[in-house]
Scaffold this motif. Structure first.
Motif, PDB file in Angstrom:
ATOM      1  N   UNK A  42       0.803  -1.223   0.000  1.00 60.80           N
ATOM      2  CA  UNK A  42       0.000   0.000   0.000  1.00 60.80           C
ATOM      3  C   UNK A  42       0.844   1.284   0.000  1.00 60.80           C
ATOM      4  N   UNK A  43       2.104   1.174  -0.423  1.00 61.87           N
ATOM      5  CA  UNK A  43       2.982   2.343  -0.446  1.00 61.87           C
ATOM      6  C   UNK A  43       3.595   2.567  -1.835  1.00 61.87           C
ATOM      7  N   UNK A  44       2.958   2.039  -2.856  1.00 61.36           N
ATOM      8  CA  UNK A  44       3.448   2.297  -4.212  1.00 61.36           C
ATOM      9  C   UNK A  44       3.197   3.767  -4.542  1.00 61.36           C
ATOM     10  N   UNK A  67      -1.233   7.611  -5.898  1.00 62.13           N
ATOM     11  CA  UNK A  67      -0.688   6.580  -5.017  1.00 62.13           C
ATOM     12  C   UNK A  67      -1.382   5.245  -5.278  1.00 62.13           C
ATOM     13  N   UNK A  68      -0.586   4.178  -5.389  1.00 63.99           N
ATOM     14  CA  UNK A  68      -1.083   2.821  -5.644  1.00 63.99           C
ATOM     15  C   UNK A  68      -1.802   2.696  -6.995  1.00 63.99           C
ATOM     16  N   UNK A  69      -1.403   3.529  -7.938  1.00 59.15           N
ATOM     17  CA  UNK A  69      -1.964   3.493  -9.291  1.00 59.15           C
ATOM     18  C   UNK A  69      -0.835   3.217 -10.283  1.00 59.15           C
ATOM     19  N   UNK A  70      -0.982   2.152 -11.064  1.00 59.85           N
ATOM     20  CA  UNK A  70       0.027   1.769 -12.051  1.00 59.85           C
ATOM     21  C   UNK A  70      -0.497   2.066 -13.449  1.00 59.85           C
ATOM     22  N   UNK A  71       0.335   2.716 -14.265  1.00 59.44           N
ATOM     23  CA  UNK A  71      -0.013   3.037 -15.644  1.00 59.44           C
ATOM     24  C   UNK A  71       0.840   2.211 -16.593  1.00 59.44           C
ATOM     25  N   UNK A  72       0.178   1.515 -17.514  1.00 56.57           N
ATOM     26  CA  UNK A  72       0.895   0.708 -18.492  1.00 56.57           C
ATOM     27  C   UNK A  72       1.495   1.580 -19.595  1.00 56.57           C
ATOM     28  N   UNK A  90      -5.166   0.306  -7.484  1.00 57.89           N
ATOM     29  CA  UNK A  90      -5.150  -0.665  -6.394  1.00 57.89           C
ATOM     30  C   UNK A  90      -5.875  -0.152  -5.152  1.00 57.89           C
ATOM     31  N   UNK A  91      -6.295   1.101  -5.164  1.00 54.86           N
ATOM     32  CA  UNK A  91      -7.126   1.625  -4.077  1.00 54.86           C
ATOM     33  C   UNK A  91      -8.566   1.141  -4.232  1.00 54.86           C
ATOM     34  N   UNK A  92      -9.077   1.260  -5.463  1.00 53.14           N
ATOM     35  CA  UNK A  92     -10.451   0.863  -5.755  1.00 53.14           C
ATOM     36  C   UNK A  92     -10.541  -0.556  -6.315  1.00 53.14           C
ATOM     37  N   UNK A  93      -9.365  -1.147  -6.619  1.00 49.97           N
ATOM     38  CA  UNK A  93      -9.281  -2.487  -7.203  1.00 49.97           C
ATOM     39  C   UNK A  93     -10.062  -2.574  -8.524  1.00 49.97           C
ATOM     40  N   UNK A  94      -9.766  -1.609  -9.402  1.00 57.61           N
ATOM     41  CA  UNK A  94     -10.386  -1.589 -10.721  1.00 57.61           C
ATOM     42  C   UNK A  94      -9.323  -1.336 -11.785  1.00 57.61           C
ATOM     43  N   UNK A 114     -13.594  -4.672 -12.532  1.00 59.56           N
ATOM     44  CA  UNK A 114     -12.987  -5.084 -11.273  1.00 59.56           C
ATOM     45  C   UNK A 114     -11.774  -5.978 -11.505  1.00 59.56           C
ATOM     46  N   UNK A 115     -10.822  -5.928 -10.577  1.00 58.45           N
ATOM     47  CA  UNK A 115      -9.655  -6.808 -10.644  1.00 58.45           C
ATOM     48  C   UNK A 115     -10.073  -8.274 -10.754  1.00 58.45           C
ATOM     49  N   UNK A 116     -11.144  -8.624 -10.074  1.00 60.79           N
ATOM     50  CA  UNK A 116     -11.570 -10.023 -10.032  1.00 60.79           C
ATOM     51  C   UNK A 116     -11.888 -10.579 -11.422  1.00 60.79           C
TER      52      UNK A 116
END
Length: 215
Positions: A42-44, A67-72, A90-94, A114-116
């Protein structure tokens, strides 16, 4: 010699965007893939994604670092001079698919899931013409289309999706028996049925054309 100076880019390395001669991109990220982000507990700090126009050297950062967001890495669509970017929150898992249009400097979210629905996030990517979000399972040689349609296709061994166009999927297959060679396979985009198979490989060029390298 004309030398341009980009301040703040000491540890950032621009790379050419495939299929265009006008754009480069640069990422600042302490990890290279989205599935590594949970290791940061949780510290990305969030990916910074820059677009650099050539030859002007103008730098754009249209998507705010989070924070906690990755961009491709961006994927270029020649038809309307736009970029598709996958955003992992990764905050909202979407997962979101964003479209950046530099002509009007607009960013639009065109889908969210959703990530799922995606699973382990390995080998998730965008393909073009039109944009589609896909997940390639290299172990089982399958491709799942996640958006805008949902479809599961069984590929042959060592076959991978390259792009789609006019209702067809263009794939590349490598073979080693014992000499290395490649095949171009064209499939129906609705059924996955093979329509054509040729020795050689494809290259998409900056003007939007496709070069077919064969015998």
């Amino acid at each position: 010699m004309n030398i341009k100076t980009f301040k703040g880019f000491e540890d950032i390395y621009p790379e050419k965007v495939d299929e265009t001669d006008s754009w480069y991109y640069a990422q600042w990220t302490p990890c290279s893939e989205a599935y590594e982000v949970p290791d940061f507990k949780n510290k990305y700090p969030g990916t910074r994604l820059y677009f650099i126009e050539y030859p002007s050297g103008k730098v754009f950062e249209p998507i705010k670092q989070g924070k906690n967001v990755f961009l491709e890495r961006p994927v270029y669509e020649h038809k309307d001079n736009s970029f598709g970017i996958i955003r992992y929150d990764f905050n909202e898992e979407v997962i979101q698919v964003l479209i950046f249009k530099p002509d009007c400097y607009s960013v639009k979210i065109i889908t969210e899931m959703a990530f799922s629905k995606v699973g382990d996030m390995i080998n998730v990517r965008l393909v073009t013409s039109p944009f589609a979000l896909v997940k390639h399972d290299v172990q089982s040689d399958t491709v799942d289309f996640l958006w805008p349609k949902e479809m599961h296709i069984q590929f042959e061994e060592n076959e991978g999706l390259y792009f789609q166009n006019d209702g067809k999927l263009y794939t590349s297959k490598w073979i080693e028996d014992p000499n290395y060679r490649e095949e171009i396979i064209i499939r129906d985009a609705e059924t996955g049925e093979i329509l054509e198979r040729n020795p050689g490989y494809l290259r998409r060029m900056p003007d939007g054309s496709v070069w077919k390298m064969t015998r």
